[in-house]
Design an enzyme around this catalytic site. Structure first.
Site, PDB file in Angstrom:
ATOM      1  N   GLY A   6      11.404  17.646 -24.356  1.00  0.00           N
ATOM      2  CA  GLY A   6      10.276  18.545 -25.286  1.00  0.00           C
ATOM      3  C   GLY A   6       9.994  17.991 -26.454  1.00  0.00           C
ATOM      4  N   ARG A   7       9.603  18.650 -27.545  1.00  0.00           N
ATOM      5  CA  ARG A   7       8.719  17.635 -28.531  1.00  0.00           C
ATOM      6  C   ARG A   7       9.880  16.868 -29.372  1.00  0.00           C
ATOM      7  NH1 ARG A   7       4.481  22.492 -29.340  1.00  0.00           N
ATOM      8  NH2 ARG A   7       6.347  23.673 -28.214  1.00  0.00           N
ATOM      9  N   ILE A   8      11.141  17.519 -29.579  1.00  0.00           N
ATOM     10  CA  ILE A   8      12.027  16.653 -30.185  1.00  0.00           C
ATOM     11  C   ILE A   8      12.623  15.500 -29.495  1.00  0.00           C
ATOM     12  CG2 ILE A   8      14.641  16.727 -30.982  1.00  0.00           C
ATOM     13  CD1 ILE A   8      14.394  19.900 -31.450  1.00  0.00           C
ATOM     14  N   HIS A  17      26.687  20.984 -37.142  1.00  0.00           N
ATOM     15  CA  HIS A  17      25.194  21.574 -36.646  1.00  0.00           C
ATOM     16  C   HIS A  17      24.303  21.515 -37.826  1.00  0.00           C
ATOM     17  CE1 HIS A  17      23.360  24.934 -33.997  1.00  0.00           C
ATOM     18  NE2 HIS A  17      22.677  23.930 -34.572  1.00  0.00           N
ATOM     19  N   ILE A  18      24.029  20.312 -38.296  1.00  0.00           N
ATOM     20  CA  ILE A  18      23.007  20.038 -39.459  1.00  0.00           C
ATOM     21  C   ILE A  18      21.929  19.183 -39.137  1.00  0.00           C
ATOM     22  CG2 ILE A  18      25.063  20.454 -41.280  1.00  0.00           C
ATOM     23  CD1 ILE A  18      25.114  17.288 -41.385  1.00  0.00           C
ATOM     24  N   ALA A  78      21.734  19.405 -29.202  1.00  0.00           N
ATOM     25  CA  ALA A  78      21.105  20.493 -28.974  1.00  0.00           C
ATOM     26  C   ALA A  78      21.819  21.980 -29.134  1.00  0.00           C
ATOM     27  CB  ALA A  78      20.614  20.355 -27.236  1.00  0.00           C
ATOM     28  N   ARG A  79      22.805  22.058 -28.153  1.00  0.00           N
ATOM     29  CA  ARG A  79      23.375  23.237 -28.415  1.00  0.00           C
ATOM     30  C   ARG A  79      25.153  23.027 -27.764  1.00  0.00           C
ATOM     31  NH1 ARG A  79      20.642  25.010 -31.384  1.00  0.00           N
ATOM     32  NH2 ARG A  79      19.533  26.816 -31.739  1.00  0.00           N
ATOM     33  N   GLU A 105      31.637  26.656 -31.576  1.00  0.00           N
ATOM     34  CA  GLU A 105      31.295  26.453 -33.148  1.00  0.00           C
ATOM     35  C   GLU A 105      31.327  27.739 -33.995  1.00  0.00           C
ATOM     36  OE1 GLU A 105      27.720  24.103 -32.674  1.00  0.00           O
ATOM     37  OE2 GLU A 105      26.960  25.817 -34.079  1.00  0.00           O
ATOM     38  N   ARG A 129      13.007  18.957 -16.830  1.00  0.00           N
ATOM     39  CA  ARG A 129      12.545  19.922 -15.665  1.00  0.00           C
ATOM     40  C   ARG A 129      11.241  19.351 -14.816  1.00  0.00           C
ATOM     41  NH1 ARG A 129      12.160  25.667 -18.320  1.00  0.00           N
ATOM     42  NH2 ARG A 129      11.130  24.176 -19.632  1.00  0.00           N
TER      43      ARG A 129
END
Ligand code: DGY
Length: 330
Positions: free
Chosen positions: A157-159, A287-288, A239-240, A269, A179
């Site tokens: 994506g954009r990131i 997560h920063i 990401a996550r 987390e 995808r």
């Protein structure tokens, strides 16, 4: 009591930016950062017309059950796996995220993590602080250069594209999987080549994950995927948590089937898998990736813009700029 609509902000942000809501809303902003239980969230949302929430506020049917006036939930984050979008849409509640304003910060941070892991910066600093530096040895603390090594990006994506654009300066060829492939012009702009997931795993020297967490991407990187990676490769996750199987990653790192990792996000987390905590070849951060002054302010401003717009105010009146479920506007 005024007859202005009410907005609840679930965490301390930037009062000067939130103040833009005050002419139009009765604003309740939490003064302390904390995690609310489901029933606390339900009670907080009841009677509100709008809410600005963060990633640790999980909002679904149980939390909106009593929120009969709620019209918008503005999430302080580009990822919105904390929101049950179907439940919000079914209740006619708009949802928005903070897309785009954090692309460059997160891309910078992904590079910082990758370079830190490649050059063993955190481990070397821990060693120095522990008082072990008594002599400088020529062959000590050897890391690896990134130049000439292949950068893989999973999720373009954009990131992902912002990360890829930086690779030119570092002399890294870029491959990616997504995808679907990017349109040709976008692919050219970031000089990246589309490959299938298995090729991405096999060929990346550094693999950065930038995909959203969905039921389909949970454990997208687990034991079978780690087994396909080069033993010299390093994995970076901005990401996550949940996209990586942290236990499988800890095992692969411990058994030297993977050279290193740099992680900003974790499955449970703020708890971090104990197997990761004990390893020296992992860079860990809380997560920063989007946590710069400028970006966190921009994220707050965008959440405020979304709320204002839904209620017909501001430059985007009527059309929240980063609405996730525009169908509710109809
Ligand atoms: C996001 O925007 O999704 C980040 O993870 C929060 O900082």
């Amino acid at each position: 009591m005024t007859d202005k609509p009410r907005v609840w902000i679930s965490r301390p942000t930037f009062p000067g930016i939130i103040a833009r809501l005050e002419p139009h809303f009765e604003v309740t902003a939490e003064a302390e950062e904390r995690k609310f239980s489901s029933s606390e969230l339900a009670a907080k949302l009841a009677g509100q017309d709008a809410a600005i929430v963060g990633l640790k506020d999980r909002i679904g049917p149980a939390e909106i059950g009593q929120a009969t006036r709620l019209r918008i939930v503005a999430n302080l984050g580009v990822g919105y796996d904390n929101l049950d979008l179907d439940a919000l849409s079914a209740a006619g509640i708009a949802a928005s995220n903070t897309a785009d304003v954090l692309n460059e910060s997160v891309a910078d941070y992904a590079w910082a993590l990758m370079l830190g892991a490649a050059r063993r910066m955190n481990a070397a600093e821990r060693w120095l602080r522990a008082g072990h530096w008594h002599a400088t040895e020529f062959r000590q603390w050897l890391g690896t250069d990134v130049r000439g090594h292949t950068l893989g990006i999973l999720g373009m994506g954009r990131i992902g594209q912002a990360i890829a654009r930086r690779a030119v300066g570092f002399g890294m060829p870029v491959i990616y999987h997504n995808r679907s492939p990017l349109p040709e012009a976008d692919e050219r702009a970031c000089d990246a080549r589309y490959v299938d997931k298995s090729q991405l795993l096999r060929e990346s020297d550094f693999l950065i994950l930038v995909l959203p967490l969905t039921p389909q991407t949970r454990h997208a990187i687990g034991a079978p995927e780690l087994a396909q990676m080069k033993p010299t490769a390093m994995l970076v996750n901005v990401a996550r948590g949940g996209i990586v199987d942290d236990a499988a990653l800890a095992t692969a790192l411990r058994e030297k089937r993977l050279a290193g990792a740099a992680l900003d996000v974790f499955e449970r987390e703020p708890a971090v898998h104990p197997g990761l905590l004990e390893l020296d070849n992992v860079v860990l951060s809380p997560h920063i990736a989007s946590a710069s002054q400028e970006t966190r302010r921009a994220m707050t401003a965008l959440a405020v813009d979304n709320v204002l717009a839904l209620f017909g105010h501001g430059p985007h009146a009527g059309r929240p700029p980063t609405i996730l479920n525009p169908n509710v506007l109809a």
